[in-house]
Enzyme design. Structure first.
Site, PDB file in Angstrom:
ATOM      1  N   ASN A 215     -13.113  -3.596   8.657  1.00  9.21           N
ATOM      2  CA  ASN A 215     -12.009  -2.747   9.118  1.00  9.21           C
ATOM      3  C   ASN A 215     -12.470  -1.293   9.130  1.00  9.21           C
ATOM      4  O   ASN A 215     -13.590  -0.985   8.749  1.00  9.21           O
ATOM      5  CB  ASN A 215     -10.756  -2.960   8.260  1.00  9.21           C
ATOM      6  CG  ASN A 215     -11.016  -2.643   6.804  1.00  9.21           C
ATOM      7  OD1 ASN A 215     -11.309  -1.513   6.448  1.00  9.21           O
ATOM      8  ND2 ASN A 215     -10.948  -3.671   5.960  1.00  9.21           N
ATOM      9  N   ASP A 284      -7.744  -9.549   4.361  1.00  9.49           N
ATOM     10  CA  ASP A 284      -6.782 -10.602   4.013  1.00  9.49           C
ATOM     11  C   ASP A 284      -7.341 -11.974   4.365  1.00  9.49           C
ATOM     12  O   ASP A 284      -6.886 -12.983   3.847  1.00  9.49           O
ATOM     13  CB  ASP A 284      -5.469 -10.374   4.777  1.00  9.49           C
ATOM     14  CG  ASP A 284      -4.729  -9.158   4.246  1.00  9.49           C
ATOM     15  OD1 ASP A 284      -4.775  -8.935   3.022  1.00  9.49           O
ATOM     16  OD2 ASP A 284      -4.123  -8.422   5.050  1.00  9.49           O
ATOM     17  N   LYS A 294     -28.560 -16.962  11.832  1.00 11.46           N
ATOM     18  CA  LYS A 294     -27.898 -16.191  12.882  1.00 11.46           C
ATOM     19  C   LYS A 294     -27.336 -17.131  13.951  1.00 11.46           C
ATOM     20  O   LYS A 294     -28.042 -18.027  14.430  1.00 11.46           O
ATOM     21  CB  LYS A 294     -28.905 -15.218  13.509  1.00 11.46           C
ATOM     22  CG  LYS A 294     -28.263 -14.269  14.479  1.00 11.46           C
ATOM     23  CD  LYS A 294     -29.278 -13.409  15.187  1.00 11.46           C
ATOM     24  CE  LYS A 294     -28.611 -12.690  16.329  1.00 11.46           C
ATOM     25  NZ  LYS A 294     -29.565 -12.248  17.325  1.00 11.46           N
ATOM     26  N   PHE A 328      -1.535   0.530  -2.171  1.00  8.67           N
ATOM     27  CA  PHE A 328      -1.428   1.276  -0.929  1.00  8.67           C
ATOM     28  C   PHE A 328      -0.831   0.364   0.128  1.00  8.67           C
ATOM     29  O   PHE A 328      -1.047  -0.855   0.098  1.00  8.67           O
ATOM     30  CB  PHE A 328      -2.812   1.750  -0.465  1.00  8.67           C
ATOM     31  CG  PHE A 328      -3.182   3.093  -1.029  1.00  8.67           C
ATOM     32  CD1 PHE A 328      -3.486   3.233  -2.367  1.00  8.67           C
ATOM     33  CD2 PHE A 328      -3.220   4.219  -0.217  1.00  8.67           C
ATOM     34  CE1 PHE A 328      -3.822   4.460  -2.899  1.00  8.67           C
ATOM     35  CE2 PHE A 328      -3.555   5.464  -0.724  1.00  8.67           C
ATOM     36  CZ  PHE A 328      -3.858   5.589  -2.071  1.00  8.67           C
ATOM     37  N   LYS A 342       6.226  -4.840  -0.635  1.00 10.38           N
ATOM     38  CA  LYS A 342       4.931  -5.001  -1.332  1.00 10.38           C
ATOM     39  C   LYS A 342       5.047  -4.540  -2.786  1.00 10.38           C
ATOM     40  O   LYS A 342       4.498  -5.164  -3.687  1.00 10.38           O
ATOM     41  CB  LYS A 342       3.834  -4.205  -0.609  1.00 10.38           C
ATOM     42  CG  LYS A 342       3.424  -4.855   0.695  1.00 10.38           C
ATOM     43  CD  LYS A 342       2.406  -4.049   1.474  1.00 10.38           C
ATOM     44  CE  LYS A 342       2.247  -4.644   2.874  1.00 10.38           C
ATOM     45  NZ  LYS A 342       1.387  -3.881   3.747  1.00 10.38           N
ATOM     46  N   LYS A 346       4.332  -7.423  -5.451  1.00 11.55           N
ATOM     47  CA  LYS A 346       3.086  -7.319  -6.223  1.00 11.55           C
ATOM     48  C   LYS A 346       3.319  -6.704  -7.607  1.00 11.55           C
ATOM     49  O   LYS A 346       2.369  -6.433  -8.333  1.00 11.55           O
ATOM     50  CB  LYS A 346       2.059  -6.506  -5.423  1.00 11.55           C
ATOM     51  CG  LYS A 346       1.745  -7.126  -4.051  1.00 11.55           C
ATOM     52  CD  LYS A 346       0.557  -6.479  -3.361  1.00 11.55           C
ATOM     53  CE  LYS A 346       0.442  -6.962  -1.918  1.00 11.55           C
ATOM     54  NZ  LYS A 346      -0.844  -6.665  -1.308  1.00 11.55           N
TER      55      LYS A 346
HETATM   56  N1  CTP Z   1      -4.864  -5.822  -1.403  1.00  9.48           N
HETATM   57  C1  CTP Z   1      -5.570  -6.551  -2.363  1.00  9.48           C
HETATM   58  N2  CTP Z   1      -6.165  -7.715  -2.037  1.00  9.48           N
HETATM   59  C2  CTP Z   1      -6.091  -8.198  -0.791  1.00  9.48           C
HETATM   60  C3  CTP Z   1      -5.372  -7.492   0.203  1.00  9.48           C
HETATM   61  C4  CTP Z   1      -4.760  -6.297  -0.139  1.00  9.48           C
HETATM   62  O1  CTP Z   1      -5.637  -6.104  -3.521  1.00  9.48           O
HETATM   63  N3  CTP Z   1      -6.700  -9.347  -0.502  1.00  9.48           N
HETATM   64  C5  CTP Z   1      -4.208  -4.565  -1.785  1.00  9.48           C
HETATM   65  C6  CTP Z   1      -4.719  -3.339  -1.061  1.00  9.48           C
HETATM   66  O2  CTP Z   1      -5.784  -2.747  -1.752  1.00  9.48           O
HETATM   67  C7  CTP Z   1      -3.501  -2.438  -1.026  1.00  9.48           C
HETATM   68  C8  CTP Z   1      -2.339  -3.393  -1.004  1.00  9.48           C
HETATM   69  O3  CTP Z   1      -2.859  -4.660  -1.437  1.00  9.48           O
HETATM   70  O4  CTP Z   1      -3.368  -1.671  -2.208  1.00  9.48           O
HETATM   71  C9  CTP Z   1      -1.672  -3.550   0.343  1.00  9.48           C
HETATM   72  O5  CTP Z   1      -2.536  -4.059   1.286  1.00  9.48           O
HETATM   73  P1  CTP Z   1      -2.103  -4.293   2.833  1.00  9.48           P
HETATM   74  O6  CTP Z   1      -3.233  -4.952   3.540  1.00  9.48           O
HETATM   75  O7  CTP Z   1      -1.572  -3.048   3.407  1.00  9.48           O
HETATM   76  O8  CTP Z   1      -0.915  -5.226   2.703  1.00  9.48           O
HETATM   77  P2  CTP Z   1      -0.854  -6.743   2.458  1.00  9.48           P
HETATM   78  O9  CTP Z   1      -0.162  -6.940   1.169  1.00  9.48           O
HETATM   79  O10 CTP Z   1      -2.223  -7.349   2.573  1.00  9.48           O
HETATM   80  O11 CTP Z   1       0.116  -7.222   3.621  1.00  9.48           O
HETATM   81  P3  CTP Z   1      -0.048  -7.150   5.222  1.00  9.48           P
HETATM   82  O12 CTP Z   1      -1.533  -7.146   5.526  1.00  9.48           O
HETATM   83  O13 CTP Z   1       0.647  -8.363   5.655  1.00  9.48           O
HETATM   84  O14 CTP Z   1       0.613  -5.877   5.643  1.00  9.48           O
END
Ligand code: CTP
Length: 407
Positions: A215, A284, A294, A328, A342, A346
């Protein structure tokens, strides 16, 4: 309150230069020794005689004069003598010079020659403030421990209501008192004794030895948080995905590649942490299968199956044990609503919300939502500034015993 403190007030060429009069008066009332240094442009907006009268000291407008006559090699002596340099108003031009290491007049030379703390009160047109070059310069100065106050939103000299107005002299004086009241060892040792674990950057989920799913995260926010927490006295561990950001001084950096590596590093370093801030953009999903050779192009369509990664933050939230947990949320829509969900899912103490468009930028517009439901919104500002706001908020949420060094 400012007895025995020498404060250099740099006045630059912004319309708000007239407010320097009130600033000098306020500083004098608190018994500071105020030394005014003006740029040439500032002297077109306000007379040095006024500031000389109010400060009770000679005003420096030129590098090559004998003034102040009470100091040998005036500009160097002044730079060494100062406890604090305030620049108010500070134009985009001076911010650029300071960030670029240019010292071509009395003020910029004094700033460069001075070990004193520096407090900048920017004032400029809103578009100038938003200009990425200006924001970049502010971020550079933030990393070098310059502190900022403002700018504020309000009616600007150009007749529009927007960001760019210099903070009120009262607010500048308050920020100066805070800076001068701080321990010399760190800027603000209000995190002394606290162990802080911060994650930063994006993760890379390998498809094959060459390719990955990643990303756009630059890691700037997490690195700014780590640098600020360290400056404020914390024992900081930074778990970082691959980034270009420079490791902050005094911070233990653990480099990881993917979400699995980040989870392992976070869990291994979790014991004893008082505060955990998950600023990383953790993937995610990861490819269900990582190819060890490869992949060669064969078919017109290639389908890749992805599997969910473990949500590290949610896992931490399930067994919190008194740790202050900060997440975040990078959103494109329904920012507050999504972030609130969230925060509660969480089990967080605080969530920092910003727009997903801020992900690679030097500045962002953050919103903070705490576990009590309070929402605070902040205007666009450089990430090092946002980092200090986030840390201020965290400090207000944690139960603390007094710092013995400050008693
Ligand atoms: N985070 C994490 N582990 C993951 C994904 C996210 O600890 N596998 C944490 C990120 O570091 C951030 C928070 O979760 O502090 C929110 O992440 P974000 O990607 O914005 O939200 P998600 O909860 O993953 O939901 P979505 O992608 O559906 O918006």
């Amino acid at each position: 309150m400012l007895n025995g403190k020498t404060i250099i007030l740099g006045v630059t060429g912004g319309i708000a230069a007239y407010k320097a009069c009130e600033l000098v008066s306020r500083l004098k009332k608190l018994n500071a020794d105020v030394r005014v240094v003006m740029t040439k442009e500032a002297t077109k907006l306000i007379g040095p005689i006024t500031l000389r009268t109010l400060s009770g000291n000679p005003v420096v407008t030129d590098l090559f004069t004998d003034e102040p006559a009470d100091l040998p090699v005036p500009h160097i002596a002044l730079a060494q003598k100062a406890d604090l340099i305030i620049i108010a108003p500070c134009t985009a031009n001076i911010i650029g010079k300071l960030a670029g290491g240019i010292a071509d007049d009395a003020l910029t030379t004094i700033v460069m020659a001075s070990p004193a703390k520096k407090l900048i009160a920017p004032a400029m047109n809103c578009e100038m403030w938003r200009n990425p070059v200006v924001q970049d310069n502010i971020a550079k100065l933030g990393v070098r421990s310059f502190e900022f106050v403002g700018p504020e939103e309000g009616m600007l000299a150009c007749g529009v209501e927007d960001i760019g107005k210099m903070s009120k002299p009262r607010a500048i004086v308050k920020a100066a008192i805070k800076l001068l009241g701080e321990n010399k060892e760190t800027l603000t040792p209000d995190l002394h004794g606290q162990k802080v674990l911060i994650t930063a950057g994006g993760t890379r989920e390998a498809i094959d030895p060459i390719r990955f799913i990643g990303n756009r995260s630059s890691g700037k926010m997490g690195y700014a948080l780590a640098a600020a927490a360290r400056r404020r006295g914390a024992d900081v561990t930074l778990v970082s995905g691959p980034t270009q950001a420079a490791a902050p001084e005094g911070v233990t950096v653990i480099s990881v590649e993917d979400a699995k590596g980040m989870r392992e590093a976070v869990l291994a370093n979790r014991p004893g942490q008082n505060i955990i801030i998950m600023a990383a953009a953790v993937a995610d999903y990861r490819p269900t299968i990582t190819f060890w050779q490869k992949l060669k192009k064969e078919n017109e369509v290639f389908e890749l199956e992805l599997s969910r990664t473990v949500d590290i933050l949610a896992e931490l939230g399930r067994t919190k044990n008194g740790t202050c947990l900060v997440g975040f949320a990078a959103e494109t829509n329904d920012h507050i609503e999504n972030a609130r969900a969230k925060l509660s899912e969480k089990n967080l103490d605080l969530i920092v919300v910003n727009d997903a468009s801020a992900i690679e930028q030097d500045s962002s517009e953050i919103k903070l939502i705490d576990k009590h439901g309070n929402v605070e919104e902040y205007p666009m500002q450089a990430k090092p500034q946002s980092a200090n706001i986030i840390l201020d908020k965290i400090i207000s949420l944690i139960p603390r015993s007094p710092d013995p060094r400050l008693s």
